[in-house]
Design an enzyme around this catalytic site. Structure first.
Site, short mmCIF file in Angstrom:
data_model
loop_
_atom_site.label_atom_id
_atom_site.label_comp_id
_atom_site.label_asym_id
_atom_site.label_seq_id
_atom_site.Cartn_x
_atom_site.Cartn_y
_atom_site.Cartn_z
N ARG A 229 35.34 50.13 39.16
CA ARG A 229 34.83 49.33 40.27
C ARG A 229 34.14 48.08 39.73
O ARG A 229 33.41 48.14 38.73
CB ARG A 229 33.87 50.15 41.13
N HIS A 277 43.44 44.02 40.61
CA HIS A 277 43.09 45.32 41.19
C HIS A 277 44.36 46.11 41.54
O HIS A 277 44.51 46.63 42.65
CB HIS A 277 42.20 45.16 42.42
#
Length: 314
Positions: A229, A277
């Site tokens: 993250r 991502h």
């Protein structure tokens, strides 16, 4: 019973095809076309707008369409219903592919070789250590981290792991908690972060952490890989560490703010690899199948297969 999909930044068409194939009999709705909110019993979400899940009086459960749930924890209007996430072999495999790819990229000094290629230089002066002489540290020993650890071990790397609470993996040195963090970093040449974002991990990958990475290894310096993250890392500290030698190189799939601004100097740093991502992209058919199975289980037992502990944040 109606199921509502709410996601931002994704093309809905592959998901609609997956649902039509796997659950043609279901009443499925697609945000913002909710219909009567009283019909919605399950919400399947990825980064929904804050407040989007309010005013659904018959909502039974919310499920993230990925492994992360931190974006839901930030919503003060989140309904008090069970919260689940996706843990699926397909997603695990994709994450492990990413981790292995980037560990090997830094281990095999591919950044320098690509720069030599751009300059037309036959770069034979690099000394390449063997995998057995390189120490990889994996932060986060859940389903994703444990699988990555096993695959890296099979390639011969010296692999260790760190987690919030003690874990045991045969043949792997495992560190835990604040007291184990510094010793874990001190023995690590290539650091892989697969941690969830929680208040405890916010900003954990900062200048102080990078200074603790090993300096006695066989590579030119430590490498950092983050596929967990973005809010775990401090990006200005990454750049500073690259410039002062605390880091030699980095692979970043996640960022403090996404998408990464075109103005970010990370894009242009010669020893940083940027990916959008996509380390473990949610594949519509695999994820839809997982979600439908979790709903069936919940209908029978009242429990989600991969329920989130709200206090821990994952």
């Amino acid at each position: 019973m109606a199921i509502l999909f709410i996601f931002t930044g994704w093309d809905p068409e592959p998901w609609k095809k997956a649902v039509a194939k796997l659950a043609p009999e279901r009443d499925v709705r697609w945000w913002p076309e909710v219909g009567d909110p009283k019909d919605i019993e399950y919400a399947l979400v990825w980064k929904p707008p804050h407040g989007a899940l309010q005013n659904m009086p018959n909502l039974k459960a919310i499920m993230s369409m990925g492994a992360g749930v931190d974006f839901l924890m930030d919503d003060p209007t989140l309904p008090n219903v069970p919260l689940g996430r996706i843990i699926d072999p397909n997603l695990t495999m994709r994450m492990t592919e990413y981790v292995v790819l980037h560990v090997l990229l830094h281990h095999r000094q591919q950044i320098e070789l690509l720069e030599a290629q751009r300059k037309g230089v036959w770069h034979k002066s690099l000394i390449q250590p063997a995998a057995c002489d390189v120490r990889v540290g994996v932060m986060g020993l859940g389903v994703l981290g444990s699988d990555a650890v096993e695959k890296l071990r099979s390639l011969g790397f010296q692999v260790a792991g760190w987690s919030r609470s003690p874990k045991q993996i045969e043949g792997v040195e495992c560190f835990a908690g604040p007291e184990g963090f510094k010793p874990f970093l001190n023995r690590t040449d290539i650091l892989v972060c697969l941690m969830p974002h929680t208040p405890e991990t916010h900003g954990l990958m900062n200048a102080a952490a990078f200074r603790e990475l090993a300096r006695d290894g066989h590579l030119k310096g430590p490498a950092f890989i983050n596929a967990g993250r973005g809010k775990i890392q401090v990006e200005k500290d990454i750049l500073a560490a690259l410039d002062n030698g605390d880091l030699y190189s980095a692979s970043l799939d996640v960022f403090e703010e996404e998408p990464l601004s075109p103005d970010s100097p990370l894009w242009r740093h010669p020893r940083v690899i940027i990916t959008p991502h996509n380390a473990s992209d949610s594949e519509p058919e695999a994820v839809t199948k997982n979600i439908l199975a979790q709903i069936d289980t919940f209908e029978r037992t009242g429990k989600l297969t991969h329920a989130v502990d709200l206090k821990r944040g994952y």
